[in-house]
Design a protein around this motif. Structure first.
Motif, PDB file in Angstrom:
ATOM      1  N   GLN A 124       1.019  -1.062   0.259  1.00  0.00           N
ATOM      2  CA  GLN A 124       0.396   0.020  -0.344  1.00  0.00           C
ATOM      3  C   GLN A 124       0.799   1.078  -0.167  1.00  0.00           C
ATOM      4  O   GLN A 124       0.857   2.241   0.294  1.00  0.00           O
ATOM      5  N   GLN A 125       2.108   0.803  -0.351  1.00  0.00           N
ATOM      6  CA  GLN A 125       3.124   2.343   0.341  1.00  0.00           C
ATOM      7  C   GLN A 125       2.935   3.192   1.232  1.00  0.00           C
ATOM      8  O   GLN A 125       3.206   3.849   0.891  1.00  0.00           O
ATOM      9  N   LEU A 126       3.289   2.511   2.493  1.00  0.00           N
ATOM     10  CA  LEU A 126       2.905   3.307   3.538  1.00  0.00           C
ATOM     11  C   LEU A 126       4.365   3.138   4.043  1.00  0.00           C
ATOM     12  O   LEU A 126       5.437   3.069   3.814  1.00  0.00           O
ATOM     13  N   LYS A 127       4.364   3.899   4.971  1.00  0.00           N
ATOM     14  CA  LYS A 127       6.330   4.314   5.434  1.00  0.00           C
ATOM     15  C   LYS A 127       5.697   3.336   6.860  1.00  0.00           C
ATOM     16  O   LYS A 127       4.894   4.043   7.640  1.00  0.00           O
ATOM     17  N   VAL A 128       6.594   2.134   6.686  1.00  0.00           N
ATOM     18  CA  VAL A 128       6.819   1.471   8.362  1.00  0.00           C
ATOM     19  C   VAL A 128       7.339   1.727   9.063  1.00  0.00           C
ATOM     20  O   VAL A 128       8.615   2.278   8.379  1.00  0.00           O
ATOM     21  N   ILE A 129       7.057   2.678  10.164  1.00  0.00           N
ATOM     22  CA  ILE A 129       7.881   2.453  11.369  1.00  0.00           C
ATOM     23  C   ILE A 129       8.173   1.476  12.247  1.00  0.00           C
ATOM     24  O   ILE A 129       6.981   0.930  13.293  1.00  0.00           O
TER      25      ILE A 129
END
Length: 599
Positions: A124-129
Protein backbone atom coordinates in the motif's frame (compact mmCIF):
# COMPACT_ATOMS: atom_id res chain seq x y z
CA UNK A 1 -7.00 22.74 11.07
CA UNK A 2 -4.30 22.65 8.38
CA UNK A 3 -4.42 19.35 6.44
CA UNK A 4 -0.59 19.26 6.45
CA UNK A 5 -0.68 18.83 10.25
CA UNK A 6 -2.80 15.64 10.03
CA UNK A 7 -1.18 12.21 10.29
CA UNK A 8 -3.10 8.96 9.62
CA UNK A 9 -1.44 5.80 10.89
CA UNK A 10 -2.29 2.32 12.15
CA UNK A 11 -0.62 -0.30 14.32
CA UNK A 12 0.01 -3.71 12.78
CA UNK A 13 1.46 -6.79 14.49
CA UNK A 14 1.22 -10.52 15.03
CA UNK A 15 -1.50 -11.67 17.46
CA UNK A 16 -0.61 -10.85 21.10
CA UNK A 17 2.43 -8.66 20.38
CA UNK A 18 0.95 -5.79 22.44
CA UNK A 19 -0.93 -3.69 19.88
CA UNK A 20 -3.93 -2.75 22.05
CA UNK A 21 -1.75 -2.09 25.15
CA UNK A 22 0.39 0.32 23.10
CA UNK A 23 -2.82 2.05 21.89
CA UNK A 24 -3.79 2.54 25.57
CA UNK A 25 -0.45 4.26 26.30
CA UNK A 26 -0.81 6.57 23.27
CA UNK A 27 -4.34 7.58 24.41
CA UNK A 28 -2.99 8.23 27.90
CA UNK A 29 0.10 10.19 26.77
CA UNK A 30 -1.92 12.49 24.48
CA UNK A 31 -4.60 13.02 27.20
CA UNK A 32 -7.27 11.78 24.78
CA UNK A 33 -8.69 9.77 27.68
CA UNK A 34 -8.10 10.70 31.31
CA UNK A 35 -6.49 8.09 33.57
CA UNK A 36 -9.68 8.03 35.63
CA UNK A 37 -11.70 6.70 32.65
CA UNK A 38 -9.00 4.61 30.92
CA UNK A 39 -9.34 0.81 31.24
CA UNK A 40 -6.93 -1.89 30.14
CA UNK A 41 -7.37 -2.76 26.43
CA UNK A 42 -9.59 0.33 26.16
CA UNK A 43 -10.24 0.05 22.41
CA UNK A 44 -11.37 -3.58 22.71
CA UNK A 45 -15.04 -3.13 23.55
CA UNK A 46 -16.16 -6.79 23.57
CA UNK A 47 -15.55 -9.12 26.54
CA UNK A 48 -14.51 -11.75 24.02
CA UNK A 49 -11.76 -9.44 22.68
CA UNK A 50 -10.40 -8.83 26.17
CA UNK A 51 -10.50 -12.51 27.16
CA UNK A 52 -8.73 -13.81 24.08
CA UNK A 53 -6.34 -10.86 23.76
CA UNK A 54 -7.35 -10.31 20.12
CA UNK A 55 -8.94 -7.41 18.28
CA UNK A 56 -12.03 -8.47 16.31
CA UNK A 57 -13.41 -5.10 15.17
CA UNK A 58 -11.40 -2.11 13.97
CA UNK A 59 -11.42 0.86 16.41
CA UNK A 60 -10.35 4.31 15.14
CA UNK A 61 -9.50 7.24 17.44
CA UNK A 62 -8.42 10.88 16.88
CA UNK A 63 -5.67 12.28 19.15
CA UNK A 64 -4.24 15.81 19.42
CA UNK A 65 -0.46 15.94 20.05
CA UNK A 66 1.83 18.94 20.54
CA UNK A 67 5.17 17.92 19.05
CA UNK A 68 8.65 19.12 19.99
CA UNK A 69 8.57 21.56 17.05
CA UNK A 70 5.82 23.46 18.91
CA UNK A 71 3.01 22.69 16.44
CA UNK A 72 -0.13 20.75 17.32
CA UNK A 73 -0.82 17.72 15.13
CA UNK A 74 -4.01 15.74 14.64
CA UNK A 75 -3.16 12.01 14.78
CA UNK A 76 -5.75 9.53 13.51
CA UNK A 77 -4.98 6.02 14.81
CA UNK A 78 -6.65 2.92 13.38
CA UNK A 79 -6.33 -0.15 15.60
CA UNK A 80 -6.62 -3.09 13.18
CA UNK A 81 -7.68 -6.73 13.72
CA UNK A 82 -4.60 -8.94 13.92
CA UNK A 83 -5.90 -12.32 12.79
CA UNK A 84 -5.51 -13.75 9.29
CA UNK A 85 -9.30 -14.22 8.92
CA UNK A 86 -9.72 -10.44 8.91
CA UNK A 87 -6.90 -9.65 6.45
CA UNK A 88 -9.26 -7.74 4.09
CA UNK A 89 -10.36 -5.49 6.98
CA UNK A 90 -6.66 -4.95 7.79
CA UNK A 91 -5.94 -4.06 4.13
CA UNK A 92 -8.80 -1.49 4.11
CA UNK A 93 -7.59 0.04 7.39
CA UNK A 94 -4.11 0.26 5.87
CA UNK A 95 -5.57 1.90 2.74
CA UNK A 96 -7.00 4.63 4.99
CA UNK A 97 -3.49 5.49 6.32
CA UNK A 98 -0.19 6.93 5.13
CA UNK A 99 1.93 5.20 7.77
CA UNK A 100 2.04 2.05 9.89
CA UNK A 101 3.67 1.29 13.24
CA UNK A 102 4.95 -2.30 12.93
CA UNK A 103 5.16 -3.93 16.37
CA UNK A 104 7.61 -6.75 17.06
CA UNK A 105 7.63 -8.60 20.39
CA UNK A 106 11.19 -8.37 21.80
CA UNK A 107 10.89 -11.87 23.29
CA UNK A 108 9.34 -13.66 20.29
CA UNK A 109 10.83 -11.78 17.33
CA UNK A 110 9.33 -11.66 13.83
CA UNK A 111 6.34 -14.01 13.46
CA UNK A 112 4.31 -15.18 10.43
CA UNK A 113 1.69 -12.42 10.60
CA UNK A 114 4.36 -9.76 11.25
CA UNK A 115 5.78 -10.66 7.82
CA UNK A 116 2.34 -10.80 6.15
CA UNK A 117 1.17 -7.47 7.61
CA UNK A 118 4.48 -5.76 6.80
CA UNK A 119 4.15 -6.86 3.16
CA UNK A 120 0.54 -5.59 3.12
CA UNK A 121 1.82 -2.19 4.33
CA UNK A 122 4.64 -2.13 1.74
CA UNK A 123 2.17 -2.99 -1.05
CA UNK A 124 0.00 0.00 0.00
CA UNK A 125 3.19 2.16 -0.13
CA UNK A 126 2.94 3.17 3.51
CA UNK A 127 5.82 4.49 5.60
CA UNK A 128 6.57 1.67 8.06
CA UNK A 129 7.91 2.60 11.52
CA UNK A 130 9.37 -0.51 13.24
CA UNK A 131 8.85 -0.64 17.03
CA UNK A 132 10.41 -3.37 19.17
CA UNK A 133 7.91 -3.74 22.02
CA UNK A 134 8.16 -5.39 25.48
CA UNK A 135 11.87 -4.49 25.86
CA UNK A 136 11.47 -4.62 29.68
CA UNK A 137 10.87 -8.39 29.62
CA UNK A 138 13.73 -10.51 31.06
CA UNK A 139 13.59 -12.73 27.94
CA UNK A 140 13.87 -9.79 25.49
CA UNK A 141 16.47 -10.37 22.74
CA UNK A 142 17.02 -7.00 21.02
CA UNK A 143 20.01 -8.14 18.97
CA UNK A 144 18.01 -10.96 17.36
CA UNK A 145 15.02 -8.66 16.66
CA UNK A 146 17.13 -6.01 14.91
CA UNK A 147 18.88 -8.71 12.84
CA UNK A 148 15.48 -10.19 11.81
CA UNK A 149 14.23 -6.69 10.89
CA UNK A 150 17.08 -6.32 8.40
CA UNK A 151 17.20 -9.92 7.12
CA UNK A 152 13.49 -10.78 6.86
CA UNK A 153 11.73 -7.42 6.42
CA UNK A 154 14.65 -5.46 4.84
CA UNK A 155 14.08 -2.50 7.21
CA UNK A 156 17.27 -0.75 8.50
CA UNK A 157 17.81 -1.57 12.19
CA UNK A 158 18.59 2.07 13.08
CA UNK A 159 14.96 2.99 12.22
CA UNK A 160 13.64 0.78 15.04
CA UNK A 161 12.23 2.40 18.20
CA UNK A 162 12.60 0.54 21.51
CA UNK A 163 9.42 0.67 23.58
CA UNK A 164 7.23 -1.01 26.16
CA UNK A 165 3.47 -0.56 25.98
CA UNK A 166 3.07 -1.81 29.53
CA UNK A 167 5.53 0.49 31.32
CA UNK A 168 5.27 3.43 28.87
CA UNK A 169 8.90 3.39 27.63
CA UNK A 170 9.44 5.05 24.21
CA UNK A 171 5.87 6.36 23.78
CA UNK A 172 7.05 9.92 23.05
CA UNK A 173 9.62 8.60 20.54
CA UNK A 174 6.82 6.75 18.68
CA UNK A 175 4.63 9.89 18.50
CA UNK A 176 7.58 12.02 17.31
CA UNK A 177 8.44 9.38 14.68
CA UNK A 178 4.80 9.42 13.43
CA UNK A 179 4.90 13.23 13.11
CA UNK A 180 8.32 13.25 11.42
CA UNK A 181 8.24 10.16 9.20
CA UNK A 182 4.59 9.68 8.19
CA UNK A 183 3.70 11.93 5.21
CA UNK A 184 0.66 14.26 5.30
CA UNK A 185 -2.64 12.99 3.76
CA UNK A 186 -2.30 11.88 0.11
CA UNK A 187 -4.56 12.39 -2.93
CA UNK A 188 -5.95 15.67 -1.49
CA UNK A 189 -5.73 17.43 -4.87
CA UNK A 190 -8.36 15.20 -6.54
CA UNK A 191 -11.13 17.48 -7.86
CA UNK A 192 -14.19 15.60 -6.50
CA UNK A 193 -14.98 14.20 -3.06
CA UNK A 194 -13.69 10.66 -2.46
CA UNK A 195 -14.19 8.94 0.91
CA UNK A 196 -13.12 5.39 1.81
CA UNK A 197 -15.39 3.18 3.96
CA UNK A 198 -13.08 0.99 6.05
CA UNK A 199 -15.69 -0.43 8.45
CA UNK A 200 -19.34 -0.07 9.42
CA UNK A 201 -21.54 -0.53 12.45
CA UNK A 202 -25.27 -0.97 12.97
CA UNK A 203 -27.07 1.19 15.53
CA UNK A 204 -30.65 0.29 16.47
CA UNK A 205 -31.66 3.99 16.58
CA UNK A 206 -29.58 5.58 13.83
CA UNK A 207 -29.26 2.74 11.30
CA UNK A 208 -25.98 2.08 9.52
CA UNK A 209 -22.91 4.07 10.61
CA UNK A 210 -19.97 4.03 8.17
CA UNK A 211 -16.40 4.46 9.48
CA UNK A 212 -14.68 6.61 6.85
CA UNK A 213 -11.44 8.29 5.78
CA UNK A 214 -11.87 11.44 3.65
CA UNK A 215 -9.25 11.55 0.88
CA UNK A 216 -10.42 14.62 -1.04
CA UNK A 217 -13.23 17.16 -0.76
CA UNK A 218 -15.47 17.26 2.32
CA UNK A 219 -18.78 15.90 3.63
CA UNK A 220 -21.35 17.38 6.03
CA UNK A 221 -24.90 16.80 7.25
CA UNK A 222 -27.68 17.21 4.62
CA UNK A 223 -25.32 16.36 1.71
CA UNK A 224 -26.62 13.75 -0.75
CA UNK A 225 -23.97 11.04 -0.90
CA UNK A 226 -23.44 8.30 -3.51
CA UNK A 227 -21.99 4.80 -2.87
CA UNK A 228 -19.93 4.09 -5.99
CA UNK A 229 -20.02 0.26 -5.99
CA UNK A 230 -23.85 0.11 -6.00
CA UNK A 231 -24.75 3.65 -7.24
CA UNK A 232 -27.04 4.05 -4.23
CA UNK A 233 -27.86 7.57 -3.04
CA UNK A 234 -28.56 8.51 0.57
CA UNK A 235 -28.88 11.66 2.65
CA UNK A 236 -26.18 12.34 5.24
CA UNK A 237 -27.74 12.82 8.69
CA UNK A 238 -24.62 13.37 10.81
CA UNK A 239 -20.81 13.35 10.61
CA UNK A 240 -18.27 13.22 13.41
CA UNK A 241 -14.94 11.96 14.75
CA UNK A 242 -13.85 9.35 17.34
CA UNK A 243 -12.35 10.52 20.64
CA UNK A 244 -12.69 7.42 21.01
CA UNK A 245 -16.44 7.91 21.61
CA UNK A 246 -18.39 9.26 18.64
CA UNK A 247 -18.36 13.06 18.73
CA UNK A 248 -20.52 15.05 16.32
CA UNK A 249 -18.86 17.76 14.19
CA UNK A 250 -19.97 20.16 11.44
CA UNK A 251 -17.87 18.84 8.55
CA UNK A 252 -15.22 16.21 7.73
CA UNK A 253 -12.36 17.60 5.58
CA UNK A 254 -9.69 15.90 3.45
CA UNK A 255 -7.39 13.79 5.65
CA UNK A 256 -9.97 13.34 8.43
CA UNK A 257 -11.05 9.99 9.87
CA UNK A 258 -14.57 9.80 11.30
CA UNK A 259 -18.05 8.42 10.85
CA UNK A 260 -21.03 9.14 8.58
CA UNK A 261 -24.64 8.45 9.63
CA UNK A 262 -26.96 8.34 6.62
CA UNK A 263 -30.53 7.37 5.74
CA UNK A 264 -29.34 3.82 4.91
CA UNK A 265 -30.83 1.30 7.34
CA UNK A 266 -29.50 -1.97 5.87
CA UNK A 267 -25.81 -2.53 6.79
CA UNK A 268 -25.27 -4.96 3.88
CA UNK A 269 -25.61 -1.95 1.54
CA UNK A 270 -22.53 -0.23 3.03
CA UNK A 271 -19.61 -2.43 2.00
CA UNK A 272 -16.09 -2.28 3.46
CA UNK A 273 -13.71 -0.77 0.88
CA UNK A 274 -16.45 1.14 -0.99
CA UNK A 275 -16.00 4.78 -2.07
CA UNK A 276 -18.47 7.51 -1.05
CA UNK A 277 -18.75 10.62 -3.21
CA UNK A 278 -21.16 13.57 -3.43
CA UNK A 279 -24.13 12.79 -5.74
CA UNK A 280 -24.27 16.29 -7.31
CA UNK A 281 -20.56 16.20 -8.36
CA UNK A 282 -19.58 12.49 -8.37
CA UNK A 283 -16.00 11.24 -8.69
CA UNK A 284 -15.13 9.48 -11.93
CA UNK A 285 -13.15 6.59 -10.41
CA UNK A 286 -13.28 4.70 -7.12
CA UNK A 287 -10.42 4.50 -4.66
CA UNK A 288 -8.31 1.40 -5.50
CA UNK A 289 -8.46 -1.98 -3.75
CA UNK A 290 -12.21 -2.60 -3.36
CA UNK A 291 -13.39 -6.20 -3.59
CA UNK A 292 -16.45 -8.18 -2.50
CA UNK A 293 -15.77 -10.15 0.68
CA UNK A 294 -16.92 -13.73 0.27
CA UNK A 295 -17.21 -16.33 3.03
CA UNK A 296 -14.84 -19.27 2.63
CA UNK A 297 -15.89 -21.69 5.39
CA UNK A 298 -19.43 -23.01 5.83
CA UNK A 299 -21.14 -25.05 8.53
CA UNK A 300 -24.65 -25.77 9.76
CA UNK A 301 -25.77 -24.28 13.10
CA UNK A 302 -28.70 -25.92 14.88
CA UNK A 303 -30.28 -25.14 18.26
CA UNK A 304 -29.81 -27.86 20.86
CA UNK A 305 -33.43 -27.36 21.94
CA UNK A 306 -35.84 -27.08 18.99
CA UNK A 307 -37.80 -24.39 20.92
CA UNK A 308 -34.77 -22.06 20.58
CA UNK A 309 -35.04 -21.86 16.76
CA UNK A 310 -36.60 -18.36 16.71
CA UNK A 311 -34.10 -17.16 19.32
CA UNK A 312 -31.21 -18.43 17.18
CA UNK A 313 -32.70 -16.79 14.06
CA UNK A 314 -32.95 -13.42 15.84
CA UNK A 315 -29.40 -13.77 17.19
CA UNK A 316 -27.91 -14.52 13.75
CA UNK A 317 -29.83 -11.58 12.27
CA UNK A 318 -28.39 -9.22 14.89
CA UNK A 319 -24.83 -10.49 14.40
CA UNK A 320 -25.10 -10.04 10.63
CA UNK A 321 -25.99 -6.36 11.16
CA UNK A 322 -22.49 -5.61 12.48
CA UNK A 323 -20.63 -8.16 10.35
CA UNK A 324 -21.32 -7.97 6.63
CA UNK A 325 -18.93 -10.88 5.90
CA UNK A 326 -21.13 -13.32 7.85
CA UNK A 327 -24.00 -14.87 5.84
CA UNK A 328 -26.68 -17.39 6.73
CA UNK A 329 -29.71 -19.12 5.21
CA UNK A 330 -32.20 -21.58 6.71
CA UNK A 331 -31.90 -25.34 6.16
CA UNK A 332 -33.29 -28.46 7.78
CA UNK A 333 -31.93 -31.90 8.51
CA UNK A 334 -33.80 -35.10 9.35
CA UNK A 335 -31.42 -35.69 12.21
CA UNK A 336 -31.01 -32.22 13.72
CA UNK A 337 -34.28 -30.51 12.80
CA UNK A 338 -34.42 -26.88 11.64
CA UNK A 339 -31.27 -24.76 11.58
CA UNK A 340 -29.11 -22.48 9.43
CA UNK A 341 -26.30 -22.83 6.90
CA UNK A 342 -23.74 -20.17 7.84
CA UNK A 343 -20.75 -18.79 5.93
CA UNK A 344 -17.62 -17.37 7.62
CA UNK A 345 -14.33 -15.76 6.55
CA UNK A 346 -12.33 -18.45 8.33
CA UNK A 347 -12.09 -20.66 11.40
CA UNK A 348 -11.51 -17.92 13.99
CA UNK A 349 -14.44 -15.98 12.53
CA UNK A 350 -16.61 -19.13 12.85
CA UNK A 351 -15.48 -19.72 16.45
CA UNK A 352 -16.19 -16.10 17.46
CA UNK A 353 -19.70 -16.05 15.91
CA UNK A 354 -20.58 -19.33 17.68
CA UNK A 355 -19.25 -18.03 21.00
CA UNK A 356 -21.17 -14.76 20.63
CA UNK A 357 -24.43 -16.65 19.93
CA UNK A 358 -23.93 -18.69 23.12
CA UNK A 359 -23.05 -15.66 25.26
CA UNK A 360 -24.94 -12.68 23.91
CA UNK A 361 -28.09 -14.52 22.83
CA UNK A 362 -28.09 -17.40 25.34
CA UNK A 363 -28.71 -20.17 22.77
CA UNK A 364 -26.96 -23.53 23.07
CA UNK A 365 -26.04 -24.63 19.54
CA UNK A 366 -24.51 -27.57 17.74
CA UNK A 367 -22.44 -27.04 14.59
CA UNK A 368 -21.97 -29.55 11.79
CA UNK A 369 -18.58 -30.39 10.31
CA UNK A 370 -17.14 -27.28 8.55
CA UNK A 371 -16.78 -27.38 4.75
CA UNK A 372 -15.52 -25.08 1.99
CA UNK A 373 -16.84 -24.04 -1.45
CA UNK A 374 -16.06 -26.66 -4.10
CA UNK A 375 -16.39 -26.01 -7.83
CA UNK A 376 -17.78 -28.95 -9.78
CA UNK A 377 -17.54 -29.10 -13.57
CA UNK A 378 -20.43 -31.16 -14.92
CA UNK A 379 -20.86 -32.71 -18.36
CA UNK A 380 -21.90 -29.99 -20.78
CA UNK A 381 -19.51 -27.49 -19.16
CA UNK A 382 -21.84 -26.32 -16.36
CA UNK A 383 -19.91 -25.22 -13.22
CA UNK A 384 -21.62 -25.68 -9.82
CA UNK A 385 -20.49 -24.12 -6.54
CA UNK A 386 -21.18 -26.51 -3.64
CA UNK A 387 -20.76 -25.58 0.03
CA UNK A 388 -23.02 -28.31 1.46
CA UNK A 389 -22.39 -32.05 0.85
CA UNK A 390 -26.17 -32.53 0.44
CA UNK A 391 -26.02 -30.59 -2.87
CA UNK A 392 -23.18 -32.69 -4.31
CA UNK A 393 -24.33 -33.93 -7.75
CA UNK A 394 -24.47 -37.51 -9.02
CA UNK A 395 -20.86 -38.79 -9.55
CA UNK A 396 -21.80 -39.98 -13.05
CA UNK A 397 -22.40 -36.40 -14.23
CA UNK A 398 -19.09 -34.94 -12.91
CA UNK A 399 -16.09 -34.24 -15.17
CA UNK A 400 -13.85 -32.83 -12.41
CA UNK A 401 -14.05 -31.45 -8.87
CA UNK A 402 -11.98 -28.41 -7.87
CA UNK A 403 -11.14 -27.43 -4.29
CA UNK A 404 -9.76 -24.13 -2.90
CA UNK A 405 -6.13 -24.06 -1.77
CA UNK A 406 -4.13 -21.73 0.47
CA UNK A 407 -0.54 -20.54 0.33
CA UNK A 408 0.74 -20.75 3.90
CA UNK A 409 3.85 -19.21 5.52
CA UNK A 410 4.83 -21.27 8.56
CA UNK A 411 7.58 -20.07 10.92
CA UNK A 412 8.90 -22.82 13.22
CA UNK A 413 11.94 -23.96 15.23
CA UNK A 414 14.53 -26.00 13.28
CA UNK A 415 14.12 -29.11 15.42
CA UNK A 416 10.37 -29.39 14.56
CA UNK A 417 10.89 -29.29 10.81
CA UNK A 418 10.67 -33.05 10.14
CA UNK A 419 7.40 -33.45 12.05
CA UNK A 420 5.84 -30.38 10.40
CA UNK A 421 6.79 -31.63 6.90
CA UNK A 422 5.14 -34.96 7.78
CA UNK A 423 2.01 -33.06 8.91
CA UNK A 424 1.96 -31.08 5.64
CA UNK A 425 2.23 -34.31 3.61
CA UNK A 426 -0.54 -35.92 5.70
CA UNK A 427 -2.76 -32.92 4.85
CA UNK A 428 -2.02 -33.36 1.11
CA UNK A 429 0.17 -30.25 1.07
CA UNK A 430 3.34 -29.44 -0.90
CA UNK A 431 6.27 -27.48 0.58
CA UNK A 432 7.49 -25.13 -2.16
CA UNK A 433 10.19 -23.09 -0.47
CA UNK A 434 12.29 -23.03 2.73
CA UNK A 435 14.05 -19.96 4.18
CA UNK A 436 16.42 -19.99 7.14
CA UNK A 437 15.54 -16.98 9.32
CA UNK A 438 18.23 -17.30 12.01
CA UNK A 439 20.14 -19.94 13.98
CA UNK A 440 16.95 -21.42 15.44
CA UNK A 441 14.05 -20.85 13.04
CA UNK A 442 12.99 -21.52 9.47
CA UNK A 443 10.08 -20.32 7.32
CA UNK A 444 8.25 -22.74 5.04
CA UNK A 445 6.12 -21.66 2.09
CA UNK A 446 3.64 -24.39 1.25
CA UNK A 447 0.39 -24.95 -0.64
CA UNK A 448 -2.38 -26.85 1.18
CA UNK A 449 -6.05 -27.62 0.45
CA UNK A 450 -8.21 -25.26 2.58
CA UNK A 451 -10.45 -28.18 3.60
CA UNK A 452 -7.52 -29.98 5.27
CA UNK A 453 -6.58 -27.14 7.65
CA UNK A 454 -10.15 -26.50 8.89
CA UNK A 455 -10.29 -28.63 11.99
CA UNK A 456 -7.03 -29.47 13.73
CA UNK A 457 -4.11 -28.13 11.66
CA UNK A 458 -3.35 -25.10 13.84
CA UNK A 459 -3.67 -27.11 17.09
CA UNK A 460 -1.30 -29.77 15.81
CA UNK A 461 1.16 -27.13 14.54
CA UNK A 462 1.22 -25.57 18.03
CA UNK A 463 1.62 -28.92 19.82
CA UNK A 464 4.43 -30.16 17.49
CA UNK A 465 6.36 -26.88 17.87
CA UNK A 466 5.55 -26.57 21.63
CA UNK A 467 3.76 -23.28 20.97
CA UNK A 468 6.64 -21.65 19.04
CA UNK A 469 5.22 -22.18 15.54
CA UNK A 470 3.07 -19.56 13.83
CA UNK A 471 1.18 -19.56 10.56
CA UNK A 472 -0.26 -17.00 8.18
CA UNK A 473 -2.08 -17.87 4.96
CA UNK A 474 -3.70 -16.31 1.93
CA UNK A 475 -6.19 -17.91 -0.43
CA UNK A 476 -4.74 -19.48 -3.55
CA UNK A 477 -6.20 -20.92 -6.74
CA UNK A 478 -8.71 -23.75 -7.17
CA UNK A 479 -7.08 -27.11 -8.04
CA UNK A 480 -8.64 -30.29 -9.40
CA UNK A 481 -8.41 -33.41 -7.21
CA UNK A 482 -10.11 -36.77 -6.66
CA UNK A 483 -12.86 -35.68 -4.25
CA UNK A 484 -15.93 -37.73 -3.42
CA UNK A 485 -19.06 -37.42 -1.31
CA UNK A 486 -19.19 -39.94 1.52
CA UNK A 487 -22.59 -40.85 2.95
CA UNK A 488 -23.20 -42.51 6.31
CA UNK A 489 -26.14 -44.93 6.18
CA UNK A 490 -27.91 -46.29 9.25
CA UNK A 491 -30.06 -49.33 8.56
CA UNK A 492 -29.83 -48.49 4.84
CA UNK A 493 -31.02 -44.85 5.21
CA UNK A 494 -28.49 -42.04 4.53
CA UNK A 495 -28.14 -39.46 7.35
CA UNK A 496 -27.49 -35.93 5.98
CA UNK A 497 -25.83 -34.62 9.15
CA UNK A 498 -22.83 -36.96 8.70
CA UNK A 499 -22.34 -36.55 4.91
CA UNK A 500 -19.01 -35.00 3.97
CA UNK A 501 -16.80 -34.35 0.93
CA UNK A 502 -13.43 -36.08 1.31
CA UNK A 503 -10.42 -37.06 -0.77
CA UNK A 504 -10.79 -40.62 -2.08
CA UNK A 505 -7.50 -41.71 -0.45
CA UNK A 506 -8.79 -40.69 3.01
CA UNK A 507 -12.42 -41.79 2.62
CA UNK A 508 -12.00 -45.36 3.92
CA UNK A 509 -10.13 -44.35 7.10
CA UNK A 510 -12.59 -41.55 7.86
CA UNK A 511 -15.59 -43.80 7.10
CA UNK A 512 -14.31 -46.52 9.40
CA UNK A 513 -13.67 -44.02 12.20
CA UNK A 514 -17.21 -42.56 11.90
CA UNK A 515 -18.87 -46.01 11.78
CA UNK A 516 -16.98 -47.17 14.90
CA UNK A 517 -17.90 -44.00 16.77
CA UNK A 518 -21.58 -44.29 15.86
CA UNK A 519 -21.67 -47.98 16.79
CA UNK A 520 -20.44 -47.02 20.27
CA UNK A 521 -22.88 -44.12 20.71
CA UNK A 522 -26.18 -45.48 19.32
CA UNK A 523 -27.88 -47.53 22.07
CA UNK A 524 -28.52 -51.27 21.46
CA UNK A 525 -31.63 -51.99 19.34
CA UNK A 526 -33.96 -55.00 19.27
CA UNK A 527 -32.34 -56.14 16.01
CA UNK A 528 -28.87 -55.83 14.48
CA UNK A 529 -28.37 -52.40 12.83
CA UNK A 530 -25.74 -51.89 10.14
CA UNK A 531 -23.87 -48.58 10.02
CA UNK A 532 -22.20 -48.14 6.63
CA UNK A 533 -20.02 -45.53 4.95
CA UNK A 534 -20.63 -45.43 1.20
CA UNK A 535 -19.32 -43.57 -1.84
CA UNK A 536 -21.95 -43.58 -4.56
CA UNK A 537 -23.39 -47.09 -4.27
CA UNK A 538 -20.20 -48.72 -2.95
CA UNK A 539 -19.91 -49.47 0.78
CA UNK A 540 -16.35 -48.77 2.00
CA UNK A 541 -16.72 -49.31 5.78
CA UNK A 542 -19.21 -50.98 8.11
CA UNK A 543 -19.93 -51.56 11.76
CA UNK A 544 -22.91 -52.93 13.70
CA UNK A 545 -24.94 -51.55 16.60
CA UNK A 546 -25.20 -54.23 19.27
CA UNK A 547 -28.58 -55.95 19.43
CA UNK A 548 -30.48 -56.66 22.63
CA UNK A 549 -30.46 -60.34 23.50
CA UNK A 550 -33.41 -62.07 25.14
CA UNK A 551 -32.89 -65.62 26.32
CA UNK A 552 -35.99 -67.33 24.84
CA UNK A 553 -34.72 -70.75 25.87
CA UNK A 554 -34.70 -69.96 29.60
CA UNK A 555 -38.08 -71.68 30.14
CA UNK A 556 -36.77 -74.95 28.63
CA UNK A 557 -35.27 -77.15 31.26
CA UNK A 558 -34.02 -80.45 29.95
CA UNK A 559 -35.89 -82.25 27.17
CA UNK A 560 -35.03 -82.61 23.51
CA UNK A 561 -32.70 -80.10 21.74
CA UNK A 562 -35.31 -79.68 18.97
CA UNK A 563 -37.56 -77.75 21.43
CA UNK A 564 -34.79 -75.15 21.99
CA UNK A 565 -34.06 -74.99 18.26
CA UNK A 566 -37.74 -74.35 17.53
CA UNK A 567 -37.84 -71.37 19.97
CA UNK A 568 -34.59 -69.92 18.58
CA UNK A 569 -35.87 -70.19 14.98
CA UNK A 570 -39.09 -68.47 15.98
CA UNK A 571 -37.07 -65.61 17.54
CA UNK A 572 -34.95 -65.37 14.37
CA UNK A 573 -38.06 -64.98 12.20
CA UNK A 574 -39.40 -62.29 14.53
CA UNK A 575 -36.11 -60.34 14.36
CA UNK A 576 -36.13 -60.60 10.55
CA UNK A 577 -39.66 -59.18 10.38
CA UNK A 578 -38.77 -56.44 12.90
CA UNK A 579 -35.75 -55.44 10.81
CA UNK A 580 -37.98 -54.99 7.74
CA UNK A 581 -40.42 -52.69 9.48
CA UNK A 582 -38.30 -51.44 12.41
CA UNK A 583 -37.04 -47.88 12.69
CA UNK A 584 -33.80 -46.86 14.43
CA UNK A 585 -34.24 -43.88 16.72
CA UNK A 586 -30.95 -42.04 17.07
CA UNK A 587 -30.82 -39.91 20.23
CA UNK A 588 -29.90 -36.23 19.56
CA UNK A 589 -26.88 -36.44 21.87
CA UNK A 590 -25.42 -39.09 19.50
CA UNK A 591 -25.06 -36.37 16.83
CA UNK A 592 -23.53 -33.99 19.32
CA UNK A 593 -20.99 -36.58 20.51
CA UNK A 594 -19.95 -37.52 16.98
CA UNK A 595 -19.68 -33.92 15.78
CA UNK A 596 -17.72 -32.95 18.90
CA UNK A 597 -15.35 -35.87 18.47
CA UNK A 598 -14.65 -34.58 14.95
CA UNK A 599 -13.50 -31.20 16.31
Amino acid sequence: MDELLTRNFCIIAHVDHGKTTLSDRLLEYTNTISKRVLTAQHLDSMDLEKERGITIKSHPVTMMYRAKDGREYKLNLMDTPGHVDFSYEVSRSLAACEGAVLLIDAAQGVEAQTVANAHLAFSQQLKVIPVINKIDLPSANLELCTKQLEDILTIPAEEAILASGKSGIGIEDILEAVVARVPPPRWREYAQTRILVFDSLYDAYRGCIAYVRVFSGSIKANDMMLLMSTNQKAEVKEVGTFTPKMEKCAVLHAGDVGYVVSSIKDPSEVKTGDTITIASKPAQEMLPGYKEVRPMVFCGLYPLESDDYEKLKAGLGRLQLNDAAFVYSSESSLALGFGFRCGFLGLLHMEIIQERIRREHDVEIISTYPSVIYKIVKQGGEVLEVDNPVNFPDPGTIIETLEPTITASIILPNDSMGDILALIMEKRGVCEHTDTLDMNRVMLRCVLPLNEILVDFNDRLKSITHGYGSMDYELGAYKADDLVKMDIMINGDPVDAFSCIVHRSKAEAKGRQLCEKLAEIIPPQMFKVAIQAAIGGKVIARDNVKEMRKDVTSKCYGGDISRKRKLLDKQKEGKKKMKMIGKVNIPPDAFIKVLKSGD
